[in-house]
Scaffold this active site. Sequence first.
Site, short mmCIF file in Angstrom:
data_model
loop_
_atom_site.label_atom_id
_atom_site.label_comp_id
_atom_site.label_asym_id
_atom_site.label_seq_id
_atom_site.Cartn_x
_atom_site.Cartn_y
_atom_site.Cartn_z
N GLY A 100 0.60 -1.35 0.12
CA GLY A 100 0.50 0.24 -0.14
C GLY A 100 1.11 1.06 0.28
O GLY A 100 1.66 0.83 -0.31
N GLU A 481 -8.63 -3.74 -26.90
CA GLU A 481 -7.46 -5.09 -25.62
C GLU A 481 -7.07 -5.60 -26.23
O GLU A 481 -6.15 -6.09 -25.86
CB GLU A 481 -9.09 -6.03 -25.50
CG GLU A 481 -8.52 -6.65 -24.78
CD GLU A 481 -8.28 -6.86 -23.01
OE1 GLU A 481 -8.21 -5.99 -22.75
OE2 GLU A 481 -7.93 -7.68 -22.57
N GLU A 488 1.80 -4.16 -23.57
CA GLU A 488 1.95 -5.01 -21.99
C GLU A 488 3.14 -6.18 -22.53
O GLU A 488 4.10 -5.89 -21.69
CB GLU A 488 0.53 -5.65 -21.99
CG GLU A 488 -0.38 -5.10 -21.23
CD GLU A 488 -1.52 -5.85 -20.35
OE1 GLU A 488 -2.32 -6.75 -20.66
OE2 GLU A 488 -1.19 -5.84 -19.11
N LYS A 603 0.09 -7.57 -11.57
CA LYS A 603 -1.28 -7.95 -11.56
C LYS A 603 -2.42 -7.32 -10.96
O LYS A 603 -3.62 -7.23 -11.42
CB LYS A 603 -1.33 -9.36 -10.98
CG LYS A 603 -2.55 -10.54 -11.41
CD LYS A 603 -3.16 -10.46 -12.75
CE LYS A 603 -3.92 -11.24 -13.00
NZ LYS A 603 -4.14 -11.01 -14.58
C1 AGP Z 1 -4.53 -6.50 -17.99
O1 AGP Z 1 -4.04 -7.38 -19.39
C2 AGP Z 1 -4.16 -5.11 -17.36
N1 AGP Z 1 -2.71 -6.76 -16.77
C3 AGP Z 1 -4.45 -4.32 -16.85
O2 AGP Z 1 -5.00 -3.39 -17.59
C4 AGP Z 1 -5.66 -4.71 -15.82
O3 AGP Z 1 -6.82 -5.29 -15.93
C5 AGP Z 1 -6.27 -3.44 -14.72
O4 AGP Z 1 -5.19 -3.29 -13.36
C6 AGP Z 1 -7.74 -3.85 -14.25
O5 AGP Z 1 -7.42 -4.41 -13.26
P1 AGP Z 1 -8.92 -5.79 -12.52
O6 AGP Z 1 -9.20 -6.25 -13.64
O7 AGP Z 1 -8.00 -6.74 -11.21
O8 AGP Z 1 -9.33 -4.45 -11.97
#
Ligand code: AGP
Length: 608
Positions: A100, A481, A488, A603
């Site tokens: 955090g 997407e 990415e 992630k």
């Molecule tokens: C997707 O490939 C990403 N790593 C990222 O954009 C992700 O979708 C975003 O951080 C949102 O995460 P969440 O769905 O866990 O809220």
Amino acid sequence: MCGIVGAVAARPVAEILLEGLRRLEYRGYDSAGMAVSNGNTTERLRRTGKVQALADALAENPLSGHLGIAHTRWATHGKPTENNAHPHMSGDRLAIVHNGIIENFEVLKAALIKQGFRFTSDTDTEVVAHLLQAELNGGSAILDAVNTVVAKLEGAFALGVIQMDNPGQMIAARKGSPLVVGVGIGENFIASDQLALLQVTDRFMFLDEGDVARISCDGIEVWDQAGASVERDVVRYEHSVSSADKGEYKHYMMKEIYEQPKVLAAAMEGRLSNGRLLEQAFGAGASEIFDQVKQVQIIACGTSYHAGMVAKYWIEDLVGIPCNVEVASEYRYRPVVLPEGTLFISVSQSGETADTLAALREIKDRVLASLTICNVPGSSLVRESDLCLMTNAGPEIGVASTKAFTTQLVGLLLTTLALGRRHNLSEEKETEIVAALQQLPELTRQVLEMDKDIELMSQSFAEKHHSLFLGRGPMYPVVMEGALKLKEISYIHAESYPAGELKHGPLALVDKDMPVVTVAPRNGMLDKLKANLQEVRARGGELFVFAGCSEQVKPEEGMAVLHMPEVPAILEPIVFTVPLQLLSYHVAVLKGTDVDQPRNLAKSVTVE
Ligand code: AGP
């Protein structure tokens, strides 16, 4: 994002902690560390880079003890150096790990320096260690010290604390960052994520916002924000342990792409019957809430935002009510207008994304109701929303989201049905969509059979530095997407545009070095899209087309075409996503990048 593991056990804990860190690697990190207490000393090891570097260091200098905490750090305050890596200590008897951001750390740090504390890192976390030590110096017991200190902290935190004078217990606290207690037999654990602990337990207790817990070998005591002793439920992990392993695949991402036929079926399981949606799937009281919805506000980040964008097309077309979609990081900070009857939908794989969660908290009391479309049971978004629809994708480890996205789309389509039956959607149309949905696993399986051809196609990309993704209508978010996936994991610059925007600017970029990817299902927009593709060809741009119908888009020089199976129009955004996932994956493999843990990314983004 930072990962925490902690253990108190009758057996040595270092290996358990190390395995926990390995299982948290998917979250993204740049250094790792561990502190273990054996009753006489608290020893610490930290390394920059991969968990393996820490494992190598441990092999040379084993840490032995029955109480320990460990951490993977994703740098926010201060560079990824050994000094900045966690655990942080104050003196040689107290160690802490933190996930955090402590927003008021500068003020706290200045006061601690005046009191004579010496800082050895640039982190916000070290202030917490010294604040605790200051309390201990004043005679407080460790639990009281934690309670006093957390009250002084502004921002978000999950904390794990060990103190050598209390070798049989660790203290955990959470506010704004995830933390789960793993319940063992004669041993207990903490972690940022259940996956970290699946090797030692499948029973978990989710701490609530503001909870502080004391964890020993034979007990877990929890106090809530107000300091009252509380019981928190212990729940069993729902997915099989093997679903968190890579199996026969080289990367989690590939495994997760290939799991889609199975998880798409799981996303519908128990939710459809006799050609209709069972709206009880959204939770108690859902029907009464849906009856009152007049408009929808969707909030999400990254991939989940793209899912929300697709849903806007579905909701406005099939339900006929307004639907706004916005990224959470913008929405949470601006004054927003919320007309009466607004259903707030958050979309999130993790259920812990800081911006999405903050947006929910911000408007929760001003909307008709909140619904989350989420993949992680027990996550903060699930617990704090009025309704939830679990996407049932199982653990997603690859940082680049794949199966989470397509299952979110199923969840959002089910939501569209629930709302639609109260507005513009006839019973016949609902039954038609349900029938289409039931074909989805098989259609996805057919697309996966195109893998070899897509791998061949990917060879044209590996040397490129830029690319353009074009789509129209609901396929626009699909190419957004696709472009996100490519950037990415392959680090190739990829931009997405609604194809109709091409001539308003991006056409200037098109030349032989700029591959242009597009999805071209057979829908009402195909002729317009084909005209856009001609604009690209006329400028020497190389085209890569995933086309829906063999007669209508034919390969020619400078234009590679792969034909998709016939897909009901409503499913196109879901099915046409899959080849774009495969394309990015193969390009990344050719480029030799770290597919599952791409540089600089995490992630679960649990900080702003
Ligand atoms: C997707 O490939 C990403 N790593 C990222 O954009 C992700 O979708 C975003 O951080 C949102 O995460 P969440 O769905 O866990 O809220």
